[in-house]
Design an enzyme around this catalytic site. Structure first.
Site, short mmCIF file in Angstrom:
data_model
loop_
_atom_site.label_atom_id
_atom_site.label_comp_id
_atom_site.label_asym_id
_atom_site.label_seq_id
_atom_site.Cartn_x
_atom_site.Cartn_y
_atom_site.Cartn_z
N TYR A 263 34.84 -18.56 54.49
CA TYR A 263 34.35 -17.37 53.79
C TYR A 263 35.54 -16.50 53.43
CZ TYR A 263 30.85 -14.03 52.30
OH TYR A 263 30.08 -13.20 51.54
N LYS B 210 9.57 -34.78 50.70
CA LYS B 210 10.32 -35.51 49.69
C LYS B 210 11.81 -35.23 49.82
CE LYS B 210 9.71 -38.32 46.22
NZ LYS B 210 8.58 -38.43 45.31
N GLU C 268 7.65 -33.46 40.74
CA GLU C 268 6.71 -34.02 41.71
C GLU C 268 5.34 -33.36 41.58
OE1 GLU C 268 6.27 -36.81 44.87
OE2 GLU C 268 8.01 -36.36 43.63
N ASP C 269 4.31 -34.19 41.55
CA ASP C 269 2.93 -33.71 41.65
C ASP C 269 2.60 -32.65 40.60
OD1 ASP C 269 2.70 -35.46 43.73
OD2 ASP C 269 2.81 -33.96 45.31
N ASP D 172 6.37 -39.37 40.14
CA ASP D 172 5.00 -39.90 40.10
C ASP D 172 4.84 -40.90 38.96
OD1 ASP D 172 4.28 -38.21 42.20
OD2 ASP D 172 3.84 -36.58 40.83
N GLY E 10 -3.21 -41.79 33.62
CA GLY E 10 -2.53 -40.54 33.93
C GLY E 10 -1.03 -40.77 33.96
N ALA E 11 -0.34 -39.95 34.74
CA ALA E 11 1.12 -40.02 34.79
C ALA E 11 1.60 -41.41 35.20
CB ALA E 11 1.65 -38.97 35.76
N ALA E 12 1.07 -41.93 36.31
CA ALA E 12 1.53 -43.22 36.81
C ALA E 12 1.09 -44.36 35.89
CB ALA E 12 1.01 -43.45 38.22
N ASN F 259 7.08 -45.37 46.56
CA ASN F 259 8.12 -44.82 45.69
C ASN F 259 9.46 -44.64 46.39
OD1 ASN F 259 5.99 -44.60 43.95
ND2 ASN F 259 6.40 -42.48 43.37
#
Length: 398
Positions: free
Chosen positions: A49, A104, A146-147, A172, A206-208, A331
């Site tokens: 510092y 995650k 994510e999600d 995802d 959907g997304a996947a 994943n």
């Protein structure tokens, strides 16, 4: 290096988790910050510092590129969510999503040796999320979305990729797609098939689902059809034709080469592969319509589209997203290595070629011991992230 696999003891332990054990492990969260330098003496403080840190700040001010090596920012992954599509829980909001994002970030550290922090945002407006991350860009080196619910997730990812000069990936979508392609590579070999000749049905748009379909097409598989809640996606379906700018319309132009219409029965007649990434159930009578020695990936969690004991009556290879059945499509096999490889190589973007390279690396690890119950490595296999990272970095170089 030995291969770590899921043992019966592991499965029994997972099946007998208690609420007390789960909540105790989450008390105070699952993350902490640890210093990488000693802070035990005045000299330590002077170096880490003031006054020593001022020299470093002056150097970065004079040459901003030094921030890449003199701070953690360029090796830091932010796990970003608005809490609108969390696990199978749906739109539960940012605060309720935070335990998932902490998890995650912990996986990034454990499997990719990358520092990571969760960042949950109290907005669902795509432009507000993009603006927030653009303003925070000096603090991180990559974004793991994510999600985030579909179809907003597609727009959000595309806008962030354009706005930020660092790797961005919606796990995802693409993490799922990479592991599915890796698993399908192994399953095709087990059943004596070639990838390119497979007839594949993807249940879920959907997304996947859309990402899975796109990576399969990119891998050279022509006969891919996708089902949503209204049936098969085909160009002349009224709702798709009415929205030519939608992701489903774009997908309709690339998939379903036989222009099939109808529902699951029409889609699965003569199909080799079923890939479920939705909450829709797969009827046993529809399994009977598939080709002999078929492949079934029932990936909805926690309830697969069809239970393995039912699917195994007709399919030669069965996979789920769960750890208590063989062939877990997880994943964590993909995302730590993908981000690590991208950051190691200094990539600005995560490209389709990098995702294909990741899928090949995962598949190659399983190949020496391929069987109907082992088409991808265990998520705990310590070889996976380094192999994926190296393959992705090589794809960047190429």
């Amino acid at each position: 290096m030995s291969i770590e696999t899921t043992t019966p003891t592991d499965l029994e332990s997972a099946a007998t988790l208690s609420e007390e054990e789960i909540f105790a492990s989450h008390q105070g969260g699952k993350l902490s910050i640890a210093s990488t330098v000693p802070l035990a003496t005045k000299r330590d403080l002077s170096i880490a510092y003031t006054p020593g840190v001022a020299q470093v700040s002056r150097a970065i001010h004079a040459d901003p590129k030094l921030a890449k090596t003199l701070t953690w920012a360029e090796r830091l992954v932010v796990v970003v969510s608005d809490g609108t599509a969390v696990l199978g829980l749906g739109d539960i909001g940012p605060s309720a999503s935070l335990p998932v994002m902490e998890g995650k970030s912990a996986l990034f550290k454990a499997f990719g040796d990358l520092d990571s922090i969760p960042l949950v945002l109290n907005t669902t407006d795509v432009d507000e999320i993009v603006e927030t991350l653009v303003r925070l860009r000096p603090s991180f080196g990559a974004v793991n979305l994510e999600d985030v619910s579909a179809p907003r997730c597609f727009e959000l990812e595309e806008k962030l990729i354009e706005a930020l000069d660092c790797p961005v990936m919606h796990d995802d979508q693409h993490g799922t797609a990479v592991v599915v392609l890796a698993a399908l590579t192994g399953a095709a070999k087990v059943t004596g098939r070639e990838l390119a000749g497979l007839r594949i049905v993807v249940s879920g748009a959907g997304a996947a689902g859309i990402a899975v379909a796109e990576i399969l097409l990119a891998a050279g598989i022509d006969d891919v059809v996708v089902l949503d809640s209204r049936g098969l996606i085909v160009k002349d379906r009224a709702d798709i034709a009415a929205n030519p700018a939608s992701k489903k319309s774009e997908l309709a132009g690339k998939s379903n080469p036989r222009a099939l219409s109808g529902g699951p029965a029409e889609a699965l007649l003569g199909a080799d592969v079923f890939i479920g990434v939705s909450s829709s159930q797969l009827a046993e009578e529809h399994l009977k319509l598939m080709n002999h020695s078929s492949i079934v990936f029932a990936l909805s969690n926690p309830d697969p589209e069809v239970l393995p004991e039912v699917a195994s009556k007709y399919a030669a290879v069965v996979a789920t997203g769960r750890s208590d059945f063989p062939n877990q499509i997880n994943n964590v096999l993909a995302f730590p290595g993908i981000f690590r490889g991208a950051l190691d190589a200094g990539a600005r973007r995560i490209t389709p070629e990098m995702k294909l390279a990741a899928a090949r690396a995962i598949a190659e690890l399983a190949e020496p011991e391929l069987s109907a119950d082992y088409i991808v490595p265990s998520p705990l296999d310590p070889r996976v992230a380094p192999a994926v990272s190296a393959a992705v970095a090589a794809a960047v170089t190429e």
